[in-house]
Design a protein around this motif. Structure first.
Motif, short mmCIF file in Angstrom:
data_model
loop_
_atom_site.label_atom_id
_atom_site.label_comp_id
_atom_site.label_asym_id
_atom_site.label_seq_id
_atom_site.Cartn_x
_atom_site.Cartn_y
_atom_site.Cartn_z
N ARG A 41 0.86 -1.20 0.00
CA ARG A 41 0.00 0.00 0.00
C ARG A 41 0.89 1.24 0.00
N SER A 372 -3.47 -4.88 -0.92
CA SER A 372 -2.83 -3.89 -1.78
C SER A 372 -3.84 -2.85 -2.25
N ASP A 373 -3.30 -1.71 -2.69
CA ASP A 373 -4.15 -0.70 -3.32
C ASP A 373 -3.91 -0.74 -4.83
N ASP A 387 -3.77 4.34 -1.12
CA ASP A 387 -4.86 4.32 -0.15
C ASP A 387 -4.58 5.09 1.14
#
Ligand code: ZN
Length: 405
Positions: A41, A372-373, A387
């Motif tokens: 992220r 994850s983003d 994020d």
């Protein structure tokens, strides 16, 4: 979960025309950082609090979650810790540069990057001639030394010498900010002028002049402060029972001291492009076996940024990726106790500007199992979609340290 922060000093930058308006992080080949950004992220971090200059000490304190207005005491106090000077209550420390003056002009802030060995001779000479119960000089590294004044008042207006090359020095002497600080300001200015008298004919300087080098013929004290009131990282984050810092830079090692981290000495750690990445990585991995937290600081990109050298800075970023981030990830990815990895710079050092800025920096956090983003690469632009958004104060450190929840 264990935690490692890999910090590429000054790595963030601005878009560069010759790179097709990409930033250096966008342009450089950084497969490992991109992969970690993709699997992890991302976000941005405001590392320079309002009212503070974008110095490395300020930005690194922020990365570690410290409240700057509460703990900031200047460079001298941090560097004192780094060279093993334990400041007592009432003692004021100042960074004390050995500078070069030519007539009335402050020629440069570093005496042509004098060696530590030569500087040590001059600092010891100043200690012998100007030292007293109240005033002590201590040798640091290259042109960066320390002046400690018992009972010094830190309410002073001092000029960082690297900001004023080729300016007349007299108008830049220390000024008191309060009437109580006048005595301290007078004392320091007297020391500056006396140092010039003592150093101008010192054999070592005569030899430097004969060799065409800049003489180190004046002290220039600045950044006054007392012992910082910093909690250790373990106080703030109980999951850090033991931690280490790896850095060639005094300021960062000083922060590590007050943060309660072990300061690991690494052979070949120079703070420059030729730093020994392999030894630093080996030390970090060794530390992670017993420590819960490692702060691995690599200075090279900042130096390249200050030189305005785009090609060199690209190389330092690619080195960080292939010789630090990659080997660390490959080593720890399958450890029984998972390791969280964060990658970030402390502040941008745009090649175009050749000095630091206060813009938010891009960061990535990865650990096994993280959600994850949408970010696919590690750079200043992609991080805007992360994020985490824009964090400030201790938010980054809190996110990172709670990353096992
Ligand atoms: Zn820095």
């Amino acid at each position: 979960m264990k935690h490692i922060i890999i910090l590429g000093d000054g790595m963030a930058d601005w878009p560069v025309k010759s790179l097709g308006d990409k930033t250096l992080l966008q342009y450089a080949k950084t497969p490992y950082m991109d992969m970690l950004a993709r699997m992890g992220r991302n976000g941005r971090l405001q590392t320079v609090a309002e009212g503070f200059h974008p110095g490395s000490e300020v930005a690194n304190l922020s990365v570690l979650g410290y409240n700057l207005p509460k703990v900031y005491e200047g460079r001298g106090a941090l560097e004192a810790a780094s060279i093993g000077i334990d400041l007592k209550p009432g003692e004021m420390a100042m960074r004390c540069n050995l500078i070069c003056v030519e007539g009335e002009i402050l020629k440069n802030h570093s005496s042509g990057h004098i060696t530590t060995e030569e500087a040590d001779v001059l600092i010891q000479y100043l200690q012998e001639k100007l030292g007293s119960d109240r005033v002590t000089f201590h040798t640091g590294v290259s042109y960066r030394h320390l002046l400690v004044i018992k009972g010094g008042n830190k309410q002073l207006d001092c000029t960082p010498p690297h900001d004023v090359p080729l300016h007349p020095f007299r108008p830049l002497l220390v000024k008191p900010l309060t009437p109580e600080a006048k005595e301290t300001a007078d004392l320091i200015n007297e020391l500056i002028l006396k140092s010039q008298d003592l150093l101008k004919d010192h054999p070592l300087n005569l030899k430097r002049i004969a060799e065409g080098k800049d003489p180190a013929n004046s002290i220039w004290p600045w950044s006054p402060g007392y012992r910082p009131k910093m909690e250790t990282l373990s106080d703030t984050f109980p999951q850090i029972k033991s931690g280490s810092v790896i850095s060639a830079v005094d300021l960062i090692r000083g922060i590590g001291y007050y943060a309660g981290l072990h300061r690991l000495d690494v052979e070949g750690a120079t703070g420059l492009y030729d730093t020994n990445y392999e030894n630093k990585v080996a030390a970090a991995l060794e530390a992670l076996k017993t420590d819960d937290f490692v702060y691995l600081h690599i200075e090279a990109s900042d130096e390249a940024g200050h030189e305005g050298d785009v090609a060199l800075k690209l190389k330092t970023i690619e080195n960080l990726d292939s010789r630090a981030v990659g080997p660390i990830y490959e080593a720890v990815k399958d450890w029984k106790e998972p390791v969280a990895i964060a990658v970030l710079p402390d502040h941008p050092t745009p090649c175009e500007l050749r000095t630091h800025t206060s813009d938010p920096i891009p960061f990535l956090i990865w650990y096994p199992g993280i959600t994850s983003d949408s970010v696919q690469t590690y750079d200043e632009v992609a991080a805007c979609e992360g994020d985490y958004g824009v964090l400030k104060g201790d938010e980054f450190m809190k996110e990172f340290m709670h990353s096992n929840q």
